[in-house]
Design a protein around this motif. Structure first.
Motif, PDB file in Angstrom:
ATOM      1  N   GLU A 173      51.960  18.198  51.384  1.00 15.59           N
ATOM      2  CA  GLU A 173      53.083  17.301  51.172  1.00 15.59           C
ATOM      3  C   GLU A 173      53.205  16.899  49.708  1.00 15.59           C
ATOM      4  O   GLU A 173      54.306  16.811  49.157  1.00 15.59           O
ATOM      5  CB  GLU A 173      52.950  16.063  52.050  1.00 15.59           C
ATOM      6  CG  GLU A 173      54.110  15.081  51.859  1.00 15.59           C
ATOM      7  CD  GLU A 173      54.171  14.027  52.930  1.00 15.59           C
ATOM      8  OE1 GLU A 173      54.741  14.309  53.997  1.00 15.59           O
ATOM      9  OE2 GLU A 173      53.641  12.930  52.691  1.00 15.59           O
ATOM     10  N   LEU A 174      52.066  16.661  49.066  1.00 12.33           N
ATOM     11  CA  LEU A 174      52.073  16.343  47.634  1.00 12.33           C
ATOM     12  C   LEU A 174      52.808  17.418  46.848  1.00 12.33           C
ATOM     13  O   LEU A 174      53.707  17.119  46.043  1.00 12.33           O
ATOM     14  CB  LEU A 174      50.631  16.226  47.138  1.00 12.33           C
ATOM     15  CG  LEU A 174      50.438  16.177  45.614  1.00 12.33           C
ATOM     16  CD1 LEU A 174      50.824  14.809  45.082  1.00 12.33           C
ATOM     17  CD2 LEU A 174      48.991  16.510  45.248  1.00 12.33           C
ATOM     18  N   LEU A 175      52.451  18.669  47.083  1.00  7.43           N
ATOM     19  CA  LEU A 175      53.070  19.770  46.344  1.00  7.43           C
ATOM     20  C   LEU A 175      54.544  19.919  46.707  1.00  7.43           C
ATOM     21  O   LEU A 175      55.379  20.181  45.835  1.00  7.43           O
ATOM     22  CB  LEU A 175      52.321  21.073  46.634  1.00  7.43           C
ATOM     23  CG  LEU A 175      50.844  21.097  46.207  1.00  7.43           C
ATOM     24  CD1 LEU A 175      50.210  22.436  46.571  1.00  7.43           C
ATOM     25  CD2 LEU A 175      50.710  20.821  44.715  1.00  7.43           C
ATOM     26  N   ALA A 176      54.874  19.730  47.977  1.00  8.58           N
ATOM     27  CA  ALA A 176      56.268  19.878  48.400  1.00  8.58           C
ATOM     28  C   ALA A 176      57.150  18.795  47.793  1.00  8.58           C
ATOM     29  O   ALA A 176      58.254  19.072  47.315  1.00  8.58           O
ATOM     30  CB  ALA A 176      56.356  19.836  49.922  1.00  8.58           C
ATOM     31  N   LEU A 177      56.685  17.552  47.786  1.00  8.31           N
ATOM     32  CA  LEU A 177      57.499  16.453  47.276  1.00  8.31           C
ATOM     33  C   LEU A 177      57.751  16.570  45.776  1.00  8.31           C
ATOM     34  O   LEU A 177      58.841  16.257  45.304  1.00  8.31           O
ATOM     35  CB  LEU A 177      56.826  15.113  47.584  1.00  8.31           C
ATOM     36  CG  LEU A 177      56.793  14.696  49.055  1.00  8.31           C
ATOM     37  CD1 LEU A 177      56.016  13.402  49.220  1.00  8.31           C
ATOM     38  CD2 LEU A 177      58.207  14.527  49.595  1.00  8.31           C
ATOM     39  N   THR A 179      57.872  19.296  44.089  1.00  5.93           N
ATOM     40  CA  THR A 179      58.616  20.499  43.725  1.00  5.93           C
ATOM     41  C   THR A 179      60.003  20.124  43.222  1.00  5.93           C
ATOM     42  O   THR A 179      60.506  20.669  42.241  1.00  5.93           O
ATOM     43  CB  THR A 179      58.742  21.443  44.934  1.00  5.93           C
ATOM     44  OG1 THR A 179      57.443  21.844  45.341  1.00  5.93           O
ATOM     45  CG2 THR A 179      59.571  22.663  44.593  1.00  5.93           C
ATOM     46  N   ASP A 180      60.643  19.169  43.902  1.00 11.50           N
ATOM     47  CA  ASP A 180      61.964  18.687  43.494  1.00 11.50           C
ATOM     48  C   ASP A 180      62.104  17.229  43.921  1.00 11.50           C
ATOM     49  O   ASP A 180      62.654  16.947  44.988  1.00 11.50           O
ATOM     50  CB  ASP A 180      63.072  19.533  44.109  1.00 11.50           C
ATOM     51  CG  ASP A 180      64.463  19.072  43.674  1.00 11.50           C
ATOM     52  OD1 ASP A 180      64.555  18.230  42.746  1.00 11.50           O
ATOM     53  OD2 ASP A 180      65.453  19.546  44.253  1.00 11.50           O
ATOM     54  N   PRO A 181      61.579  16.288  43.131  1.00  6.67           N
ATOM     55  CA  PRO A 181      61.642  14.873  43.517  1.00  6.67           C
ATOM     56  C   PRO A 181      63.055  14.358  43.727  1.00  6.67           C
ATOM     57  O   PRO A 181      63.249  13.409  44.482  1.00  6.67           O
ATOM     58  CB  PRO A 181      60.971  14.153  42.337  1.00  6.67           C
ATOM     59  CG  PRO A 181      60.074  15.177  41.743  1.00  6.67           C
ATOM     60  CD  PRO A 181      60.825  16.474  41.888  1.00  6.67           C
ATOM     61  N   THR A 182      64.053  14.959  43.088  1.00  3.71           N
ATOM     62  CA  THR A 182      65.419  14.476  43.255  1.00  3.71           C
ATOM     63  C   THR A 182      65.909  14.668  44.679  1.00  3.71           C
ATOM     64  O   THR A 182      66.821  13.975  45.128  1.00  3.71           O
ATOM     65  CB  THR A 182      66.378  15.196  42.291  1.00  3.71           C
ATOM     66  OG1 THR A 182      66.371  16.604  42.572  1.00  3.71           O
ATOM     67  CG2 THR A 182      65.968  14.972  40.849  1.00  3.71           C
ATOM     68  N   ALA A 183      65.302  15.596  45.413  1.00  2.00           N
ATOM     69  CA  ALA A 183      65.719  15.829  46.794  1.00  2.00           C
ATOM     70  C   ALA A 183      65.425  14.617  47.667  1.00  2.00           C
ATOM     71  O   ALA A 183      66.082  14.394  48.680  1.00  2.00           O
ATOM     72  CB  ALA A 183      65.023  17.054  47.361  1.00  2.00           C
ATOM     73  N   THR A 184      64.437  13.806  47.261  1.00  2.83           N
ATOM     74  CA  THR A 184      64.069  12.645  48.063  1.00  2.83           C
ATOM     75  C   THR A 184      65.050  11.494  47.883  1.00  2.83           C
ATOM     76  O   THR A 184      64.966  10.502  48.597  1.00  2.83           O
ATOM     77  CB  THR A 184      62.660  12.152  47.699  1.00  2.83           C
ATOM     78  OG1 THR A 184      62.662  11.657  46.355  1.00  2.83           O
ATOM     79  CG2 THR A 184      61.645  13.270  47.832  1.00  2.83           C
ATOM     80  N   THR A 185      65.972  11.606  46.936  1.00  2.00           N
ATOM     81  CA  THR A 185      66.929  10.520  46.733  1.00  2.00           C
ATOM     82  C   THR A 185      67.963  10.466  47.849  1.00  2.00           C
ATOM     83  O   THR A 185      68.651   9.466  48.005  1.00  2.00           O
ATOM     84  CB  THR A 185      67.658  10.682  45.384  1.00  2.00           C
ATOM     85  OG1 THR A 185      68.410  11.908  45.393  1.00  2.00           O
ATOM     86  CG2 THR A 185      66.665  10.691  44.243  1.00  2.00           C
TER      87      THR A 185
END
Length: 214
Positions: A173-177, A179-185
């Motif tokens: 999950e660390l690596l996935a998040l 990868t593109d932190p803007t996706a979590t917005t």
């Protein structure tokens, strides 16, 4: 500060806070005493290439500083140029901290779930991937130049060498998040890991139940 920049900062701080949360709650209790011994590392890019620049003061009293505190408890962590910490490239310090988190989490999880040594190269790949992804976010936010970060970007680990969330949930999950932190917005950062409060043994039990639902 614009609304877009404020949102970006909030997202990054949320992800850094998530690292602290999972480390304190799940990883740290499982660490062995020998894991905490620091090691020496290479000089940072500022001392290898005097033209490098980076905002050193951004680490003091910020969420990025918390990342360094987490890394200090993990095996393989080092502070570049330990004799002159105030003159070091901040990006190099973030990179070394993220690498320690990636490889240290992978080692702790693998030991807890599989009770055997990880495949050759797994810990290094997790460390390099975490360093590159977290470092890229840091570099972009502060418009810094760093030769070590450029090298990580040019030679990332192959995707097939990295664990997924079904194998090593915390590390995956660390690596996935990152990868593109803007996706979590667009949606809250949530996970079934939030319900694990009993250490890596608890994560292992939940992981096994998800793999083999009754």
């Amino acid at each position: 500060m614009s609304g877009e920049r404020a949102l970006d900062e909030l997202t990054v701080h949320q992800l850094l806070g998530r690292i602290v949360y999972f480390h304190v709650l799940l990883i740290a209790p499982d660490l062995q005493a020998s894991d905490r011994a620091p090691v020496s590392g290479p000089a940072c890019c500022r001392h290898r290439a005097p033209g490098s620049r980076s905002p050193e003061t951004v680490l003091a009293g910020s969420a990025w500083g918390a990342l360094l505190e987490v890394a200090a408890e993990l095996p393989g962590h080092y502070r570049p140029c330990p004799r002159t910490p105030n003159a070091c490239c901040a990006a190099c310090r973030v990179i070394s901290a993220a690498a320690a988190v990636g490889s240290g989490w992978a080692a702790a999880e693998h030991r807890a779930y599989h009770q055997r040594s990880p495949a050759p190269g797994l810990l290094d790949a997790c460390g390099r991937a975490a360093a590159g992804r977290v470092g890229r976010v840091f570099g972009a936010r502060y418009a810094t130049e760093c030769a070590a970060l450029d090298l990580l970007a040019a030679e990332p680990p192959a995707p097939e060498t990295l664990p997924g969330v079904d194998e090593l949930p915390l590390t995956g999950e660390l690596l996935a998040l990152w990868t593109d932190p803007t996706a979590t917005t667009q949606a809250p950062v949530v996970s079934w890991l939030n319900h694990c409060t009993g250490g890596l043994g608890d994560v292992r039990r939940v992981l096994e139940s998800r793999r083999n639902p009754s």
